[in-house]
Design a protein around this motif. Structure first.
Motif, PDB file in Angstrom:
ATOM      1  N   ALA A  58      55.063  42.896   3.500  1.00 18.50           N
ATOM      2  CA  ALA A  58      55.489  44.478   3.516  1.00 18.50           C
ATOM      3  C   ALA A  58      56.333  44.471   4.874  1.00 18.50           C
ATOM      4  O   ALA A  58      55.617  44.187   5.847  1.00 18.50           O
ATOM      5  CB  ALA A  58      54.721  45.281   3.665  1.00 18.50           C
ATOM      6  N   ASP A  59      57.497  44.982   4.844  1.00 21.34           N
ATOM      7  CA  ASP A  59      58.283  45.006   6.298  1.00 21.34           C
ATOM      8  C   ASP A  59      57.730  46.093   7.094  1.00 21.34           C
ATOM      9  O   ASP A  59      58.079  45.996   8.195  1.00 21.34           O
ATOM     10  CB  ASP A  59      59.835  45.197   5.805  1.00 21.34           C
ATOM     11  CG  ASP A  59      60.203  46.516   5.177  1.00 21.34           C
ATOM     12  OD1 ASP A  59      59.169  47.125   4.713  1.00 21.34           O
ATOM     13  OD2 ASP A  59      61.291  46.420   4.771  1.00 21.34           O
ATOM     14  N   PHE A  60      57.126  47.216   6.651  1.00 23.07           N
ATOM     15  CA  PHE A  60      56.539  47.989   7.552  1.00 23.07           C
ATOM     16  C   PHE A  60      55.699  47.495   8.459  1.00 23.07           C
ATOM     17  O   PHE A  60      55.528  48.092   9.433  1.00 23.07           O
ATOM     18  CB  PHE A  60      55.665  49.183   6.516  1.00 23.07           C
ATOM     19  CG  PHE A  60      54.934  50.227   7.310  1.00 23.07           C
ATOM     20  CD1 PHE A  60      55.671  51.361   7.587  1.00 23.07           C
ATOM     21  CD2 PHE A  60      53.636  50.214   7.484  1.00 23.07           C
ATOM     22  CE1 PHE A  60      55.113  52.386   8.078  1.00 23.07           C
ATOM     23  CE2 PHE A  60      53.068  51.122   8.068  1.00 23.07           C
ATOM     24  CZ  PHE A  60      53.821  52.480   8.462  1.00 23.07           C
ATOM     25  N   LEU A  61      54.843  46.361   8.165  1.00 21.79           N
ATOM     26  CA  LEU A  61      54.014  45.830   8.995  1.00 21.79           C
ATOM     27  C   LEU A  61      54.594  45.373  10.424  1.00 21.79           C
ATOM     28  O   LEU A  61      53.917  44.996  11.172  1.00 21.79           O
ATOM     29  CB  LEU A  61      52.987  44.739   8.371  1.00 21.79           C
ATOM     30  CG  LEU A  61      52.266  45.037   7.062  1.00 21.79           C
ATOM     31  CD1 LEU A  61      51.768  43.823   6.381  1.00 21.79           C
ATOM     32  CD2 LEU A  61      51.415  46.105   7.392  1.00 21.79           C
ATOM     33  N   ASP A  62      55.972  45.143  10.270  1.00 15.48           N
ATOM     34  CA  ASP A  62      56.594  44.395  11.515  1.00 15.48           C
ATOM     35  C   ASP A  62      56.638  45.553  12.519  1.00 15.48           C
ATOM     36  O   ASP A  62      56.671  45.085  13.736  1.00 15.48           O
ATOM     37  CB  ASP A  62      58.086  44.537  11.019  1.00 15.48           C
ATOM     38  CG  ASP A  62      58.385  43.342  10.073  1.00 15.48           C
ATOM     39  OD1 ASP A  62      57.626  42.499   9.730  1.00 15.48           O
ATOM     40  OD2 ASP A  62      59.678  43.410   9.570  1.00 15.48           O
ATOM     41  N   ASN A  63      56.266  46.679  12.322  1.00 14.31           N
ATOM     42  CA  ASN A  63      55.893  47.762  13.349  1.00 14.31           C
ATOM     43  C   ASN A  63      54.288  47.999  13.557  1.00 14.31           C
ATOM     44  O   ASN A  63      53.792  48.577  12.760  1.00 14.31           O
ATOM     45  CB  ASN A  63      56.554  48.970  12.874  1.00 14.31           C
ATOM     46  CG  ASN A  63      56.382  50.096  14.124  1.00 14.31           C
ATOM     47  OD1 ASN A  63      55.677  49.964  14.916  1.00 14.31           O
ATOM     48  ND2 ASN A  63      57.262  50.962  14.358  1.00 14.31           N
ATOM     49  N   ILE A  64      53.886  47.095  14.123  1.00 17.90           N
ATOM     50  CA  ILE A  64      52.283  46.981  14.469  1.00 17.90           C
ATOM     51  C   ILE A  64      51.839  48.427  14.814  1.00 17.90           C
ATOM     52  O   ILE A  64      50.778  48.922  14.338  1.00 17.90           O
ATOM     53  CB  ILE A  64      51.928  45.759  15.521  1.00 17.90           C
ATOM     54  CG1 ILE A  64      52.186  44.522  14.595  1.00 17.90           C
ATOM     55  CG2 ILE A  64      50.539  46.016  15.608  1.00 17.90           C
ATOM     56  CD1 ILE A  64      51.908  43.434  15.554  1.00 17.90           C
ATOM     57  N   LYS A  65      52.427  49.017  15.823  1.00 19.21           N
ATOM     58  CA  LYS A  65      52.173  50.410  16.103  1.00 19.21           C
ATOM     59  C   LYS A  65      52.020  51.215  14.955  1.00 19.21           C
ATOM     60  O   LYS A  65      50.873  52.087  14.859  1.00 19.21           O
ATOM     61  CB  LYS A  65      52.795  50.724  17.226  1.00 19.21           C
ATOM     62  CG  LYS A  65      52.323  52.042  17.912  1.00 19.21           C
ATOM     63  CD  LYS A  65      53.427  52.664  19.123  1.00 19.21           C
ATOM     64  CE  LYS A  65      52.831  53.673  19.965  1.00 19.21           C
ATOM     65  NZ  LYS A  65      53.480  54.190  21.004  1.00 19.21           N
ATOM     66  N   ALA A  66      52.874  51.484  14.327  1.00 22.63           N
ATOM     67  CA  ALA A  66      53.047  52.271  12.945  1.00 22.63           C
ATOM     68  C   ALA A  66      51.744  52.041  12.192  1.00 22.63           C
ATOM     69  O   ALA A  66      51.229  52.697  11.474  1.00 22.63           O
ATOM     70  CB  ALA A  66      54.186  52.134  12.174  1.00 22.63           C
ATOM     71  N   THR A  67      51.510  50.456  11.835  1.00 15.38           N
ATOM     72  CA  THR A  67      50.592  49.798  10.978  1.00 15.38           C
ATOM     73  C   THR A  67      49.305  50.481  11.572  1.00 15.38           C
ATOM     74  O   THR A  67      48.377  51.038  10.790  1.00 15.38           O
ATOM     75  CB  THR A  67      50.804  48.601  10.936  1.00 15.38           C
ATOM     76  OG1 THR A  67      51.845  47.955  10.499  1.00 15.38           O
ATOM     77  CG2 THR A  67      49.483  47.833  10.166  1.00 15.38           C
ATOM     78  N   VAL A  68      48.767  50.506  12.878  1.00 17.86           N
ATOM     79  CA  VAL A  68      47.652  50.663  13.243  1.00 17.86           C
ATOM     80  C   VAL A  68      47.605  52.270  13.322  1.00 17.86           C
ATOM     81  O   VAL A  68      46.695  52.932  12.908  1.00 17.86           O
ATOM     82  CB  VAL A  68      47.424  50.348  14.768  1.00 17.86           C
ATOM     83  CG1 VAL A  68      46.257  50.766  15.291  1.00 17.86           C
ATOM     84  CG2 VAL A  68      47.223  48.799  14.723  1.00 17.86           C
ATOM     85  N   HIS A  69      48.568  53.070  13.670  1.00 18.72           N
ATOM     86  CA  HIS A  69      48.725  54.609  13.502  1.00 18.72           C
ATOM     87  C   HIS A  69      48.216  55.065  12.080  1.00 18.72           C
ATOM     88  O   HIS A  69      47.377  55.886  12.039  1.00 18.72           O
ATOM     89  CB  HIS A  69      49.866  55.116  14.055  1.00 18.72           C
ATOM     90  CG  HIS A  69      50.103  56.613  13.982  1.00 18.72           C
ATOM     91  ND1 HIS A  69      50.198  57.234  13.026  1.00 18.72           N
ATOM     92  CD2 HIS A  69      49.846  57.242  15.103  1.00 18.72           C
ATOM     93  CE1 HIS A  69      50.328  58.539  13.560  1.00 18.72           C
ATOM     94  NE2 HIS A  69      50.039  58.655  14.647  1.00 18.72           N
ATOM     95  N   SER A  70      49.061  54.324  11.098  1.00 16.14           N
ATOM     96  CA  SER A  70      48.878  54.650   9.825  1.00 16.14           C
ATOM     97  C   SER A  70      47.092  54.569   9.155  1.00 16.14           C
ATOM     98  O   SER A  70      46.635  55.409   8.408  1.00 16.14           O
ATOM     99  CB  SER A  70      49.728  53.931   8.739  1.00 16.14           C
ATOM    100  OG  SER A  70      49.351  52.594   8.769  1.00 16.14           O
ATOM    101  N   ILE A  71      46.772  53.396   9.708  1.00 17.37           N
ATOM    102  CA  ILE A  71      45.269  53.076   9.378  1.00 17.37           C
ATOM    103  C   ILE A  71      44.270  54.288  10.171  1.00 17.37           C
ATOM    104  O   ILE A  71      43.421  54.891   9.632  1.00 17.37           O
ATOM    105  CB  ILE A  71      44.831  51.799   9.730  1.00 17.37           C
ATOM    106  CG1 ILE A  71      45.411  51.020   8.807  1.00 17.37           C
ATOM    107  CG2 ILE A  71      43.245  51.751   9.341  1.00 17.37           C
ATOM    108  CD1 ILE A  71      45.584  49.388   9.454  1.00 17.37           C
ATOM    109  N   LYS A  72      44.814  54.492  11.554  1.00 18.82           N
ATOM    110  CA  LYS A  72      43.874  55.408  12.232  1.00 18.82           C
ATOM    111  C   LYS A  72      43.871  56.994  11.864  1.00 18.82           C
ATOM    112  O   LYS A  72      42.857  57.617  11.891  1.00 18.82           O
ATOM    113  CB  LYS A  72      43.946  55.287  13.549  1.00 18.82           C
ATOM    114  CG  LYS A  72      43.184  55.936  14.532  1.00 18.82           C
ATOM    115  CD  LYS A  72      43.609  55.543  16.025  1.00 18.82           C
ATOM    116  CE  LYS A  72      42.720  55.995  17.100  1.00 18.82           C
ATOM    117  NZ  LYS A  72      42.735  55.633  18.408  1.00 18.82           N
TER     118      LYS A  72
END
Length: 132
Positions: A58-72
């Motif tokens: 998933a290209d969304f995972l390229d933005n690690i900050k957004a990835t962590v934010h979405s899980i948190k």
């Protein structure tokens, strides 16, 4: 000569410790994924096209900050993953920061995803609730 050997040993053990830590985090993250994420994102990380975004490649995972934010904090509203728009929501799972780090490390290194960073609890703590 003895100093060089000591430094080499220290350097190699530091690398081994970092690798071991990522492996441990990955294994803990897999257990968390199986408990909290697999129902929607599926065992293969493919999600359901148009309904649940994929995590696999998933290209969304390229933005690690957004990835962590979405899980948190969860995701509410539209996002685009691999060119497909998803307009659902994902509630926060109520995980602790160290658990979020572990599941993120699992996701970033599964289903063809590879990451050259290791997320830790300190990084997760720094992610604020402010929408990205």
């Amino acid at each position: 000569q003895r100093m060089k050997i000591t430094l080499l040993f220290f350097f190699l053990s530091t690398i081994a410790f970092a690798q071991q830590s990522l492996e441990d985090s990955y294994e803990r993250g897999k257990l968390l994924y199986d408990d909290f994420c697999v129902r929607c994102h599926l065992p293969n990380g493919l999600g359901e096209s148009g309904l649940v975004p994929p995590l696999a490649k998933a290209d969304f995972l390229d933005n690690i900050k957004a990835t962590v934010h979405s899980i948190k904090y969860g995701i509410y509203g539209p996002i685009t993953v691999n060119g497909v728009e998803y307009n659902g929501s994902m509630s926060p799972m109520g995980l602790d920061d160290d658990e979020i780090a572990d599941v993120t490390n699992f996701i970033l290194n599964s289903w063809g995803n590879t990451s050259d960073v290791m997320i830790d609890e300190k990084y997760v703590k720094k992610i604020s609730e402010v929408k990205l």
